[in-house]
Design a protein around this motif. Structure first.
Motif, PDB file in Angstrom:
ATOM      1  N   ASN A 177      33.577  40.872  63.843  1.00 51.48           N
ATOM      2  CA  ASN A 177      34.093  39.510  63.990  1.00 51.48           C
ATOM      3  C   ASN A 177      34.234  38.823  62.640  1.00 51.48           C
ATOM      4  O   ASN A 177      33.624  39.246  61.659  1.00 51.48           O
ATOM      5  N   SER A 178      35.012  37.734  62.630  1.00 51.44           N
ATOM      6  CA  SER A 178      35.178  36.888  61.441  1.00 51.44           C
ATOM      7  C   SER A 178      35.533  37.705  60.202  1.00 51.44           C
ATOM      8  O   SER A 178      34.984  37.493  59.121  1.00 51.44           O
ATOM      9  N   VAL A 179      36.454  38.664  60.365  1.00 48.27           N
ATOM     10  CA  VAL A 179      36.838  39.528  59.252  1.00 48.27           C
ATOM     11  C   VAL A 179      37.671  38.733  58.252  1.00 48.27           C
ATOM     12  O   VAL A 179      38.646  38.089  58.616  1.00 48.27           O
ATOM     13  N   SER A 180      37.259  38.773  56.991  1.00 45.61           N
ATOM     14  CA  SER A 180      38.068  38.160  55.943  1.00 45.61           C
ATOM     15  C   SER A 180      38.145  39.111  54.758  1.00 45.61           C
ATOM     16  O   SER A 180      37.200  39.840  54.462  1.00 45.61           O
ATOM     17  N   ILE A 181      39.304  39.103  54.112  1.00 45.64           N
ATOM     18  CA  ILE A 181      39.603  40.050  53.050  1.00 45.64           C
ATOM     19  C   ILE A 181      39.909  39.298  51.769  1.00 45.64           C
ATOM     20  O   ILE A 181      40.673  38.336  51.781  1.00 45.64           O
ATOM     21  N   ASP A 182      39.328  39.742  50.673  1.00 49.21           N
ATOM     22  CA  ASP A 182      39.616  39.195  49.346  1.00 49.21           C
ATOM     23  C   ASP A 182      40.174  40.346  48.513  1.00 49.21           C
ATOM     24  O   ASP A 182      39.418  41.117  47.916  1.00 49.21           O
ATOM     25  N   VAL A 183      41.517  40.476  48.524  1.00 47.08           N
ATOM     26  CA  VAL A 183      42.166  41.599  47.842  1.00 47.08           C
ATOM     27  C   VAL A 183      41.865  41.570  46.344  1.00 47.08           C
ATOM     28  O   VAL A 183      41.545  42.600  45.745  1.00 47.08           O
ATOM     29  N   GLU A 184      41.955  40.398  45.742  1.00 46.00           N
ATOM     30  CA  GLU A 184      41.767  40.278  44.291  1.00 46.00           C
ATOM     31  C   GLU A 184      40.411  40.810  43.834  1.00 46.00           C
ATOM     32  O   GLU A 184      40.302  41.488  42.824  1.00 46.00           O
ATOM     33  N   ASN A 185      39.367  40.506  44.598  1.00 45.92           N
ATOM     34  CA  ASN A 185      38.013  40.937  44.236  1.00 45.92           C
ATOM     35  C   ASN A 185      37.548  42.172  44.997  1.00 45.92           C
ATOM     36  O   ASN A 185      36.386  42.572  44.882  1.00 45.92           O
ATOM     37  N   GLN A 186      38.465  42.770  45.798  1.00 44.99           N
ATOM     38  CA  GLN A 186      38.166  44.007  46.530  1.00 44.99           C
ATOM     39  C   GLN A 186      36.986  43.845  47.478  1.00 44.99           C
ATOM     40  O   GLN A 186      36.151  44.738  47.617  1.00 44.99           O
ATOM     41  N   ARG A 187      36.915  42.683  48.169  1.00 47.32           N
ATOM     42  CA  ARG A 187      35.790  42.427  49.070  1.00 47.32           C
ATOM     43  C   ARG A 187      36.266  42.265  50.511  1.00 47.32           C
ATOM     44  O   ARG A 187      37.297  41.651  50.769  1.00 47.32           O
ATOM     45  N   VAL A 188      35.457  42.803  51.415  1.00 46.44           N
ATOM     46  CA  VAL A 188      35.694  42.677  52.848  1.00 46.44           C
ATOM     47  C   VAL A 188      34.442  42.047  53.451  1.00 46.44           C
ATOM     48  O   VAL A 188      33.345  42.591  53.309  1.00 46.44           O
ATOM     49  N   SER A 189      34.606  40.898  54.110  1.00 51.06           N
ATOM     50  CA  SER A 189      33.477  40.213  54.741  1.00 51.06           C
ATOM     51  C   SER A 189      33.682  40.202  56.251  1.00 51.06           C
ATOM     52  O   SER A 189      34.817  40.138  56.726  1.00 51.06           O
ATOM     53  N   PHE A 190      32.580  40.239  56.991  1.00 55.83           N
ATOM     54  CA  PHE A 190      32.659  40.329  58.452  1.00 55.83           C
ATOM     55  C   PHE A 190      31.293  40.053  59.047  1.00 55.83           C
ATOM     56  O   PHE A 190      30.286  40.068  58.353  1.00 55.83           O
ATOM     57  N   GLU A 191      31.283  39.827  60.350  1.00 55.20           N
ATOM     58  CA  GLU A 191      30.046  39.774  61.123  1.00 55.20           C
ATOM     59  C   GLU A 191      30.004  41.029  61.972  1.00 55.20           C
ATOM     60  O   GLU A 191      30.978  41.347  62.647  1.00 55.20           O
ATOM     61  N   GLY A 192      28.897  41.744  61.917  1.00 55.13           N
ATOM     62  CA  GLY A 192      28.775  42.960  62.715  1.00 55.13           C
ATOM     63  C   GLY A 192      28.060  44.061  61.949  1.00 55.13           C
ATOM     64  O   GLY A 192      27.455  43.825  60.905  1.00 55.13           O
ATOM     65  N   ASP A 193      28.161  45.268  62.466  1.00 58.46           N
ATOM     66  CA  ASP A 193      27.461  46.425  61.933  1.00 58.46           C
ATOM     67  C   ASP A 193      28.145  46.948  60.666  1.00 58.46           C
ATOM     68  O   ASP A 193      29.278  47.423  60.715  1.00 58.46           O
ATOM     69  N   ALA A 194      27.438  46.894  59.538  1.00 61.35           N
ATOM     70  CA  ALA A 194      27.998  47.339  58.259  1.00 61.35           C
ATOM     71  C   ALA A 194      28.317  48.834  58.270  1.00 61.35           C
ATOM     72  O   ALA A 194      29.256  49.274  57.602  1.00 61.35           O
TER      73      ALA A 194
END
Length: 86
Positions: free
Chosen positions: A30-47
């Motif tokens: 859930n709540s997936v957000s992507i930061d292409v510039e910094n190569q980061r993927v944020s989310f709620e759930g199982d890593a």
């Protein structure tokens, strides 16, 4: 659920971003957000689910054994090319 953030490799464009967001959402995160510039993927759930999905798509976690894989880099370049054609 708390937010998790993974730093990945091979992410270059909006096509990458859309592909990752769609796959992680389908995988139940859930709540997936992507930061292409910094190569980061944020989310709620199982890593671990996120790591497996990201690696399968060609965006393995930075520092992982898959991060230097040419096959993984190839997967991500294909999604960039498809993203540019759309």
């Amino acid at each position: 659920l708390r937010m998790e953030t993974l730093t990945v490799v091979n992410m270059k464009c909006g096509g990458c971003e859309a592909k990752i967001k769609s796959a992680l959402t389908k995988a139940g995160l859930n709540s997936v957000s992507i930061d292409v510039e910094n190569q980061r993927v944020s989310f709620e759930g199982d890593a671990n689910i996120a790591r497996a999905e990201l690696s399968k798509l060609g965006y393995p976690e930075a520092g992982s054994s898959d991060a230097d894989s040419l096959l993984k880099k190839g997967h991500s370049y294909i999604s960039c090319a498809i993203g540019r054609m759309m």
